[in-house]
Design a protein around this motif. Structure first.
Motif, PDB file in Angstrom:
ATOM      1  N   LYS A  16      30.569  30.460  45.559  1.00 23.01           N
ATOM      2  CA  LYS A  16      31.056  31.185  44.382  1.00 23.01           C
ATOM      3  C   LYS A  16      31.872  32.403  44.802  1.00 23.01           C
ATOM      4  CE  LYS A  16      31.105  31.854  39.860  1.00 23.01           C
ATOM      5  NZ  LYS A  16      31.733  30.888  38.925  1.00 23.01           N
ATOM      6  N   ASN A  19      35.630  31.649  45.880  1.00 24.22           N
ATOM      7  CA  ASN A  19      36.319  30.780  44.920  1.00 24.22           C
ATOM      8  C   ASN A  19      37.843  30.875  44.973  1.00 24.22           C
ATOM      9  OD1 ASN A  19      36.696  33.240  43.721  1.00 24.22           O
ATOM     10  ND2 ASN A  19      35.651  32.759  41.811  1.00 24.22           N
ATOM     11  N   ASP A  20      38.385  31.775  45.789  1.00 23.80           N
ATOM     12  CA  ASP A  20      39.835  31.817  45.978  1.00 23.80           C
ATOM     13  C   ASP A  20      40.307  30.713  46.927  1.00 23.80           C
ATOM     14  OD1 ASP A  20      40.181  33.943  44.286  1.00 23.80           O
ATOM     15  OD2 ASP A  20      40.044  35.453  45.863  1.00 23.80           O
ATOM     16  N   SER A  22      40.346  26.688  48.224  1.00 23.92           N
ATOM     17  CA  SER A  22      40.255  25.375  47.591  1.00 23.92           C
ATOM     18  C   SER A  22      38.919  24.721  47.936  1.00 23.92           C
ATOM     19  CB  SER A  22      41.397  24.473  48.056  1.00 23.92           C
ATOM     20  OG  SER A  22      41.187  24.038  49.394  1.00 23.92           O
ATOM     21  N   ALA A  23      38.469  23.826  47.054  1.00 21.34           N
ATOM     22  CA  ALA A  23      37.211  23.103  47.293  1.00 21.34           C
ATOM     23  C   ALA A  23      37.297  22.297  48.584  1.00 21.34           C
ATOM     24  CB  ALA A  23      36.897  22.192  46.115  1.00 21.34           C
ATOM     25  N   GLN A  73      34.263  22.318  43.154  1.00 21.74           N
ATOM     26  CA  GLN A  73      35.356  22.553  42.215  1.00 21.74           C
ATOM     27  C   GLN A  73      34.830  23.057  40.871  1.00 21.74           C
ATOM     28  OE1 GLN A  73      37.404  18.735  42.276  1.00 21.74           O
ATOM     29  NE2 GLN A  73      39.031  19.579  43.554  1.00 21.74           N
ATOM     30  N   SER A  74      33.674  22.566  40.445  1.00 19.45           N
ATOM     31  CA  SER A  74      33.111  22.993  39.154  1.00 19.45           C
ATOM     32  C   SER A  74      32.766  24.478  39.150  1.00 19.45           C
ATOM     33  CB  SER A  74      31.867  22.165  38.810  1.00 19.45           C
ATOM     34  OG  SER A  74      30.743  22.541  39.588  1.00 19.45           O
ATOM     35  N   ASN A  76      34.509  26.793  40.174  1.00 18.35           N
ATOM     36  CA  ASN A  76      35.696  27.567  39.807  1.00 18.35           C
ATOM     37  C   ASN A  76      35.826  27.722  38.299  1.00 18.35           C
ATOM     38  OD1 ASN A  76      36.631  27.902  42.479  1.00 18.35           O
ATOM     39  ND2 ASN A  76      37.576  25.880  42.447  1.00 18.35           N
ATOM     40  N   TYR A  77      35.061  26.910  37.542  1.00 13.28           N
ATOM     41  CA  TYR A  77      35.182  26.898  36.090  1.00 13.28           C
ATOM     42  C   TYR A  77      33.901  27.323  35.368  1.00 13.28           C
ATOM     43  CZ  TYR A  77      39.209  23.921  37.238  1.00 13.28           C
ATOM     44  OH  TYR A  77      40.376  23.422  37.752  1.00 13.28           O
ATOM     45  N   GLY A 135      35.255  21.944  34.085  1.00 10.47           N
ATOM     46  CA  GLY A 135      34.077  22.258  34.881  1.00 10.47           C
ATOM     47  C   GLY A 135      32.897  21.380  34.504  1.00 10.47           C
TER      48      GLY A 135
END
Length: 273
Positions: A16, A19-20, A22-23, A73-74, A76-77, A135
């Motif tokens: 977390k 988060n800047d 990429s996954a 990736q989730s 990030n949302y 997300g």
């Protein structure tokens, strides 16, 4: 399982924070840190690195890469607690896949409990604080493939060393993450390098003890402890990242946790009978 939960909670907190990135880059670094443990240990103990049940090991690795990428990736949302809560609807999908492929029976009351868990998902989406649809889909996809992983590990059983199972997963994550992050690479600073590499350490500890837990004792006894991670993530999200959870979100999380933990209790009761 408790050691696993603590390790994964620390890993998720780090993801977390990063988060800047990429996954794909996070998956890449997640694999590097773990491979630094698994490969030397496999060589030291002279364990056959390719294992014996290659087809199931490859399938477990592929499912693991997909689940891990979707979950990262989730984040990030979604807030930490929400993402983890949605991901741990995985026992629902594990039960469905076990019914289809392992011929394990599912009682009517278990389907009812699964329905309550999905009601919790709908409450989180409909009334939660700013729950992003992308997300949500990513977290559910991660849960679906996590359900597949549980069934595959059960299929493999104790016929493979847990280090071999993890190593297959991490080699595939290393190749996939490495190739995919070429066009999404961001140069880390000193602190970010440390955090990125630590993901693999926490991930290794979490994965090792998770695999050992499921291999050494009944799934329905071990699985409820995994939901402690939801509690940890909500607390960390609230006090560290200042995330907001309204009463509807907490109600949705509670419905998911209670229904799935009670489902495990029913399975345990059945196994004792």
């Amino acid at each position: 399982m408790i050691f696993s939960v603590i390790a994964f909670s620390l890993m998720n907190t780090g993801v977390k924070y990063l988060n800047d990135f990429s996954a794909y880059q996070i998956v890449f670094f997640r694999s590097i840190g773990t491979l630094c443990f698994t490969i030397p240990l496999i060589i030291k103990h002279k364990i056959p690195i390719l294992g014996t049940r290659k087809k199931w090991l490859i399938l477990r690795g592929v499912a693991g890469v997909i689940s891990l990428t979707c979950f990262f990736q989730s984040l990030n949302y979604l807030s930490l607690g929400t993402a983890v809560s949605l991901r741990y609807t995985s026992p629902i999908f594990a039960a469905i896949f076990a019914l289809l492929f392992l011929k394990e029976k599912v009682k009517p009351i278990q389907w009812f409990l699964f329905l309550i868990a999905f009601l919790g998902v709908l409450i989180i989406k409909g009334f939660g604080v700013d729950v992003n649809s992308i997300g949500l889909i990513l977290a559910i996809l991660s849960a679906i493939f996590l359900g597949i992983i549980f069934v595959l590990i059960r299929k493999i059983g104790d016929s493979e060393n847990s280090l071999v199972i993890i190593n297959y997963f991490m080699v595939m994550a290393f190749v996939f993450g490495g190739l995919m992050c070429i066009n999404h690479w961001r140069n880390p600073n000193a602190v970010e390098w440390l955090l990125l590499l630590s993901l693999g350490v926490f991930g290794y500890v979490g994965q090792l003890y998770l695999t050992k837990a499921f291999q050494s004792y009944e799934t329905n006894v071990i699985a409820p402890l995994k939901y402690l991670e939801v509690v940890f993530m909500i607390l960390i999200g609230t006090f560290w990242y200042k995330e907001t959870y309204n009463l509807w979100t907490l109600l949705g999380v509670l419905l998911i946790m209670v229904s799935l933990i009670y489902n495990v209790y029913l399975k345990r009761k059945k196994s004792k009978a």
